[in-house]
Structure formats: structure tokens, C-alpha cells
Write a protein that holds these residues in place. Structure first.
Motif, PDB file in Angstrom:
ATOM      1  N   GLN A   1      32.988  51.885  44.371  1.00 18.95           N
ATOM      2  CA  GLN A   1      33.002  52.397  45.741  1.00 18.95           C
ATOM      3  C   GLN A   1      31.584  52.676  46.241  1.00 18.95           C
TER       4      GLN A   1
ATOM      5  N   ASP B   1      29.586  51.130  49.432  1.00 21.57           N
ATOM      6  CA  ASP B   1      29.105  52.011  50.488  1.00 21.57           C
ATOM      7  C   ASP B   1      27.592  51.924  50.675  1.00 21.57           C
TER       8      ASP B   1
ATOM      9  N   GLN C   1      37.630  67.133  47.304  1.00 24.15           N
ATOM     10  CA  GLN C   1      37.957  66.310  48.470  1.00 24.15           C
ATOM     11  C   GLN C   1      37.010  65.115  48.612  1.00 24.15           C
ATOM     12  N   ASN C   2      36.082  64.987  47.714  1.00 20.14           N
ATOM     13  CA  ASN C   2      35.109  63.899  47.748  1.00 20.14           C
ATOM     14  C   ASN C   2      35.687  62.681  47.034  1.00 20.14           C
ATOM     15  N   PRO C   3      35.726  61.516  47.673  1.00 21.47           N
ATOM     16  CA  PRO C   3      36.275  60.326  47.003  1.00 21.47           C
ATOM     17  C   PRO C   3      35.475  59.897  45.779  1.00 21.47           C
TER      18      PRO C   3
ATOM     19  N   LEU D   1      41.206  59.338  47.063  1.00 22.06           N
ATOM     20  CA  LEU D   1      41.056  59.973  48.366  1.00 22.06           C
ATOM     21  C   LEU D   1      40.190  59.163  49.321  1.00 22.06           C
ATOM     22  N   ALA D   2      39.699  58.030  48.896  1.00 24.54           N
ATOM     23  CA  ALA D   2      38.844  57.218  49.758  1.00 24.54           C
ATOM     24  C   ALA D   2      39.578  56.842  51.044  1.00 24.54           C
ATOM     25  N   GLU D   3      38.849  56.775  52.134  1.00 23.07           N
ATOM     26  CA  GLU D   3      39.416  56.336  53.405  1.00 23.07           C
ATOM     27  C   GLU D   3      39.392  54.816  53.531  1.00 23.07           C
ATOM     28  N   ASP D   4      38.557  54.158  52.748  1.00 20.68           N
ATOM     29  CA  ASP D   4      38.385  52.710  52.825  1.00 20.68           C
ATOM     30  C   ASP D   4      38.488  52.119  51.426  1.00 20.68           C
TER      31      ASP D   4
ATOM     32  N   GLU E   1      46.773  51.003  46.412  1.00 17.26           N
ATOM     33  CA  GLU E   1      45.881  51.129  47.572  1.00 17.26           C
ATOM     34  C   GLU E   1      44.897  49.958  47.624  1.00 17.26           C
TER      35      GLU E   1
END
Length: 204
Positions: free
Chosen positions: A57, A61, A119-121, A127-130, A157
Motif C-alpha cells: 500500500q 501511495d 484507524q490508520n490503514p 481499513l484502506a479507502e483505496d 477487497e
């Protein structure tokens, strides 16, 4: 095998940052051995599976290198292993097997710098948004493992985001089974899946 800094002396995000730094060196500089980036596969089990997923990830990013393949063995991908967890395996497999849900909760408390980290991916990759633009992935989970469902959910996912993903549940497997001698059937089956994945062929 990255000798990353360990909690509780070195809390999140020390471990993923150390692993990312080593991966960047391998992918970008070829040190300590010459390897083409497309020939490198990230791999980890349990917390190492978490770190491998997180490095993939982070690579997406930050855009400094591209991970082509990853193998995640019963990875930790979520942030809640209490009875309130949305994953049945946390309760179903959380007390009677090698890894208990309570131990996972204890590990998480040792790992976090503050409750906000959860809450950090990069702490909990589920928990990632992408989930797009992730490597070709093999995920092996263990049938009697509290982390089973979150590992499979992570694979789902990745699949929904259009990635090439294979998810396999190893029958009768316990958390950590991969460290057993090769004579065990669960280990042999895992070897077969990994070998086939690395060859780029269809699953056995």
C-alpha cells in the motif's frame, strides 16, 4: 527477512517504515543482490503478512517503486479482536487454539503509539479507502485461526478493486502452521500453492 524495530520499545509506525525502507532499497538499488523489480515477491506471515500488505500500500501511495507480487500467510489486517469484532473467526477460534484473541489484543496494545493508530490503514490494511493498483496476490488463511476471516476479507477487497488475487483456506490449519516441518500436510499444500503462484500458473 527484515530485522525491523520491535514493539513495545519501538511502536508503530517503526516496523512498516523499516520494512518499506528495505523494500525501496531492493526495488530501486538492487542491494544487496541484483534483482529485477518484477522478480521480487513480498511475503510475510501473521504480523509479517500485515507488514507485507502495508508495504504494498505504501509503495502505491508514495510512488517510489511498484510491487508486482505478494504472498500473505494468515495476515493480520484489522484493528479489533474483541468479541465486538465483525469477523466470526475471532470468537469461533479465539480461545481453543494456539493464538487466542486476547493475545492478539495484547499485541495490538503493545504495537500502537496511541489508540488513534488503529484507524490508520498502515496499522490495519483492511481499513484502506483505496484497494486499487495492488500486486498480484496469494493469501493463505488457516481454518482454525482467529485471523482467518479478516485475511479473507482483505483478499475480497483486493478482488473487488480489480486486482489479481487468489485466496485459499488451508483445511485444519492453525495460526503459525507454516513454521511446522514440511511433512505436515498443511505445509505441503501451502508449498504447492506458493510454487504455482510464483510460476505464474493456474492453482493446483
Amino acid at each position: 527477512s527484515v530485522d525491523y524495530r520491535l514493539a513495545p520499545e519501538h511502536k508503530f509506525p517503526a516496523a512498516p517504515e523499516d520494512c518499506y525502507h528495505v523494500a525501496k532499497t531492493l526495488f530501486c538499488d538492487g542491494f544487496p543482490f541484483p534483482a529485477k523489480p518484477e522478480e521480487i515477491t513480498l511475503m510475510g506471515d501473521s504480523a509479517g503478512g500485515n507488514l507485507a500488505a502495508v508495504v504494498s500500500q505504501m509503495a502505491r501511495d508514495r510512488g517510489e517503486f511498484e510491487v508486482k507480487q505478494q504472498i500473505l500467510l494468515y495476515p493480520a489486517t484489522f484493528n479489533d479482536h474483541t468479541p465486538a469484532s465483525p469477523f466470526p473467526s475471532v470468537v469461533e477460534n479465539g480461545t481453543d487454539y494456539l493464538l487466542t484473541s486476547k493475545r492478539v489484543c495484547d499485541y495490538m496494545e503493545l504495537y500502537e503509539s496511541s489508540p488513534a493508530d488503529r484507524q490508520n490503514p498502515y496499522f490495519a490494511p483492511l481499513l484502506a479507502e483505496d484497494f486499487t493498483n495492488q500486486p498480484r496476490t496469494l493469501i493463505l488463511t488457516a481454518e482454525f485461526d482467529p485471523l482467518r476471516d479478516e485475511g479473507e476479507a482483505y483478499g475480497a477487497e483486493l478482488q473487488r478493486a480489480g486486482n489479481d488475487v487468489t485466496v485459499v483456506r488451508i483445511a485444519d490449519g492453525l495460526h503459525g502452521y507454516f513454521s511446522l516441518p514440511p511433512r505436515f500436510e498443511a505445509v505441503q499444500e501451502s508449498y504447492r500453492w506458493i510454487q504455482q503462484f510464483l510460476k505464474g500458473g493456474e492453482p493446483l
